[in-house]
Write a protein that holds these residues in place. Structure first.
Motif, PDB file in Angstrom:
ATOM      1  N   LEU A  54      48.072  34.001  22.912  1.00 43.12           N
ATOM      2  CA  LEU A  54      47.054  35.233  23.722  1.00 43.12           C
ATOM      3  C   LEU A  54      47.226  35.074  21.981  1.00 43.12           C
ATOM      4  N   GLY A  55      48.079  35.616  21.524  1.00 43.26           N
ATOM      5  CA  GLY A  55      48.091  36.455  20.358  1.00 43.26           C
ATOM      6  C   GLY A  55      48.097  35.096  18.601  1.00 43.26           C
ATOM      7  N   VAL A  56      48.025  34.034  19.144  1.00 45.42           N
ATOM      8  CA  VAL A  56      47.906  33.645  17.734  1.00 45.42           C
ATOM      9  C   VAL A  56      46.258  32.917  18.164  1.00 45.42           C
ATOM     10  N   THR A  57      46.324  32.420  19.549  1.00 48.15           N
ATOM     11  CA  THR A  57      44.480  32.511  19.415  1.00 48.15           C
ATOM     12  C   THR A  57      43.675  33.501  19.184  1.00 48.15           C
ATOM     13  N   LEU A  58      44.356  35.449  19.274  1.00 45.55           N
ATOM     14  CA  LEU A  58      43.305  36.028  18.820  1.00 45.55           C
ATOM     15  C   LEU A  58      43.463  36.435  17.699  1.00 45.55           C
ATOM     16  N   ALA A  59      44.228  35.185  16.443  1.00 49.67           N
ATOM     17  CA  ALA A  59      44.790  35.134  15.424  1.00 49.67           C
ATOM     18  C   ALA A  59      43.638  34.564  14.814  1.00 49.67           C
ATOM     19  N   VAL A  60      43.483  33.416  14.893  1.00 50.84           N
ATOM     20  CA  VAL A  60      42.643  32.111  14.281  1.00 50.84           C
ATOM     21  C   VAL A  60      41.046  32.324  14.808  1.00 50.84           C
ATOM     22  N   SER A  61      40.913  33.324  16.643  1.00 48.98           N
ATOM     23  CA  SER A  61      39.552  32.685  16.495  1.00 48.98           C
ATOM     24  C   SER A  61      38.911  34.882  15.539  1.00 48.98           C
ATOM     25  N   THR A  62      39.787  35.261  15.193  1.00 57.85           N
ATOM     26  CA  THR A  62      38.836  36.910  14.700  1.00 57.85           C
ATOM     27  C   THR A  62      39.549  36.553  12.572  1.00 57.85           C
ATOM     28  N   ASP A  63      39.745  35.530  12.395  1.00 55.63           N
ATOM     29  CA  ASP A  63      40.055  35.481  10.670  1.00 55.63           C
ATOM     30  C   ASP A  63      40.958  36.345  10.306  1.00 55.63           C
ATOM     31  N   ALA A  64      41.834  36.634  11.459  1.00 52.71           N
ATOM     32  CA  ALA A  64      42.976  37.428  10.843  1.00 52.71           C
ATOM     33  C   ALA A  64      44.406  37.191  10.519  1.00 52.71           C
ATOM     34  N   VAL A  65      44.487  35.505  10.573  1.00 49.49           N
ATOM     35  CA  VAL A  65      46.069  34.874  10.309  1.00 49.49           C
ATOM     36  C   VAL A  65      46.793  35.224   8.854  1.00 49.49           C
ATOM     37  N   HIS A  66      45.917  35.816   7.964  1.00 52.14           N
ATOM     38  CA  HIS A  66      46.233  36.112   6.670  1.00 52.14           C
ATOM     39  C   HIS A  66      47.404  37.125   6.690  1.00 52.14           C
ATOM     40  N   THR A  67      46.459  38.317   7.247  1.00 49.62           N
ATOM     41  CA  THR A  67      47.082  39.813   7.847  1.00 49.62           C
ATOM     42  C   THR A  67      47.841  40.038   8.880  1.00 49.62           C
ATOM     43  N   TYR A  68      47.918  38.931  10.127  1.00 45.56           N
ATOM     44  CA  TYR A  68      49.305  39.131  10.373  1.00 45.56           C
ATOM     45  C   TYR A  68      50.490  38.209  10.429  1.00 45.56           C
ATOM     46  N   ARG A  69      49.944  37.519   9.845  1.00 46.31           N
ATOM     47  CA  ARG A  69      51.081  36.247   9.408  1.00 46.31           C
ATOM     48  C   ARG A  69      52.719  36.038   9.378  1.00 46.31           C
ATOM     49  N   VAL A  73      54.971  34.119  13.582  1.00 46.29           N
ATOM     50  CA  VAL A  73      56.464  33.742  12.847  1.00 46.29           C
ATOM     51  C   VAL A  73      57.293  34.041  13.005  1.00 46.29           C
ATOM     52  N   ALA A  74      57.005  35.736  13.082  1.00 39.46           N
ATOM     53  CA  ALA A  74      58.141  36.027  13.831  1.00 39.46           C
ATOM     54  C   ALA A  74      58.475  35.731  15.397  1.00 39.46           C
ATOM     55  N   TYR A  75      57.092  36.464  15.951  1.00 38.25           N
ATOM     56  CA  TYR A  75      57.221  35.458  17.485  1.00 38.25           C
ATOM     57  C   TYR A  75      57.118  34.613  17.814  1.00 38.25           C
ATOM     58  N   ILE A  76      57.309  33.603  17.122  1.00 41.06           N
ATOM     59  CA  ILE A  76      56.790  31.970  17.355  1.00 41.06           C
ATOM     60  C   ILE A  76      58.383  31.938  17.025  1.00 41.06           C
ATOM     61  N   ALA A  77      59.019  32.887  15.694  1.00 41.78           N
ATOM     62  CA  ALA A  77      60.765  31.930  15.824  1.00 41.78           C
ATOM     63  C   ALA A  77      61.280  33.173  16.920  1.00 41.78           C
ATOM     64  N   GLY A  78      60.567  33.500  17.590  1.00 39.52           N
ATOM     65  CA  GLY A  78      61.597  34.754  18.794  1.00 39.52           C
ATOM     66  C   GLY A  78      61.738  33.273  19.735  1.00 39.52           C
ATOM     67  N   SER A  79      60.679  32.736  19.982  1.00 39.35           N
ATOM     68  CA  SER A  79      59.700  31.746  21.050  1.00 39.35           C
ATOM     69  C   SER A  79      60.485  30.778  21.026  1.00 39.35           C
ATOM     70  N   LEU A  80      61.357  30.372  19.924  1.00 38.54           N
ATOM     71  CA  LEU A  80      61.822  28.619  19.846  1.00 38.54           C
ATOM     72  C   LEU A  80      63.093  28.924  20.467  1.00 38.54           C
ATOM     73  N   PRO A  81      64.256  29.661  20.565  1.00 35.34           N
ATOM     74  CA  PRO A  81      65.111  29.762  20.907  1.00 35.34           C
ATOM     75  C   PRO A  81      64.784  30.473  22.470  1.00 35.34           C
ATOM     76  N   LEU A  82      64.459  30.962  22.754  1.00 36.14           N
ATOM     77  CA  LEU A  82      64.383  31.101  24.413  1.00 36.14           C
ATOM     78  C   LEU A  82      63.853  29.907  25.275  1.00 36.14           C
ATOM     79  N   THR A  83      62.618  29.123  24.648  1.00 35.83           N
ATOM     80  CA  THR A  83      62.376  27.845  25.420  1.00 35.83           C
ATOM     81  C   THR A  83      63.546  26.488  24.969  1.00 35.83           C
ATOM     82  N   PHE A  84      63.797  26.458  23.846  1.00 37.68           N
ATOM     83  CA  PHE A  84      64.784  25.802  24.085  1.00 37.68           C
ATOM     84  C   PHE A  84      66.211  25.818  24.932  1.00 37.68           C
ATOM     85  N   PHE A  85      66.609  27.141  25.318  1.00 40.39           N
ATOM     86  CA  PHE A  85      67.835  27.072  26.314  1.00 40.39           C
ATOM     87  C   PHE A  85      67.468  27.296  27.143  1.00 40.39           C
TER      88      PHE A  85
END
Length: 236
Positions: A54-69, A73-85
């Protein structure tokens, strides 16, 4: 408040494909978790990854990626190890729903890896330039063979007249107060028939007077003043 504009996602086919793949993977994992029912950590991953989606979709659809980049990245970095585990825990089980959940997380892991590279890269990096070459530019502006926007779009005589009226209603005031800064998302070549238009290259930083309307009064770093199409710019 910025409202979602899903045309921004449609204009980025590579991102849209990864988003669809991620959503399919999340749904498969969600179904597997519902059947299993008793894996609390799996549910943590399911809801965390939903938040990322939801966060990535909202950031892209509101053209706010640069603001919340950085946050993205931090939330995605947290998701990767949880997903792989969770993939290592659930894959290879004799229980079919567990394998289904693992398959869904494998689908999610691929877009996650792509996103952390994409969102974590600078605008002038090779990754951003390569992916940006597949971006579909929106009006106003027709795209030339080298990917540079040029002039005002000519989709119909009525639209041409409306756009010319909008251009003529913008008055350039050189002594105006430039309260904002914006980064050029794409290159734009000014219409030679309109002396008010301002050309710029992708990644260039412009000073902006007001961030309302389809055309903004802008000033380049060399002091050149003119008007620029707002959907080629992103406030920073």
């Amino acid at each position: 408040m910025l409202l979602p504009d899903f045309q921004l996602m449609l204009a980025q086919p590579i991102f849209l494909c990864t988003l669809i793949l991620y959503a399919i993977g999340w749904f498969i994992t969600f179904i597997g978790a519902c059947i299993l029912g008793n894996m609390s950590l799996l549910w943590v991953v399911v809801f965390y990854n939903l938040f990322v989606l939801l966060g990535v979709t909202l950031a892209v659809s509101t053209d706010a990626v640069h603001t919340y980049r950085l946050a993205i990245v931090a939330y995605i970095a947290g998701s990767l190890p949880l997903t792989f585990f969770m993939i290592s825990v659930t894959i290879g089980s004799s229980v079919a729903p567990s394998n289904a959940a693992a398959s869904g997380m494998i689908f999610q892991s691929l877009p996650l890896i792509f996103w952390i590279i994409y969102f974590g890269s600078e605008e002038d990096s090779l990754v951003k330039r390569s992916i940006g070459s597949f971006t579909v530019l929106r009006t106003p502006g027709a795209v030339t063979s080298n990917g540079v926007a040029h002039g005002v779009s000519s989709s119909s005589p009525e639209q041409q007249y409306q756009q010319q009226q909008e251009l003529s209603s913008v008055v350039v005031a050189p002594a105006a107060d430039y309260a904002y800064k914006a980064r050029a998302l794409y290159s734009y070549e000014a219409n030679p028939e309109d002396s008010n238009e301002l050309g710029f290259v992708k990644g260039e930083i412009l000073d902006i007077v007001d961030n309302k309307g389809k055309w903004w009064q802008a000033r380049k770093q060399d002091g050149t003043v003119g008007i620029a199409p707002s959907n080629y710019l992103q406030l920073i």
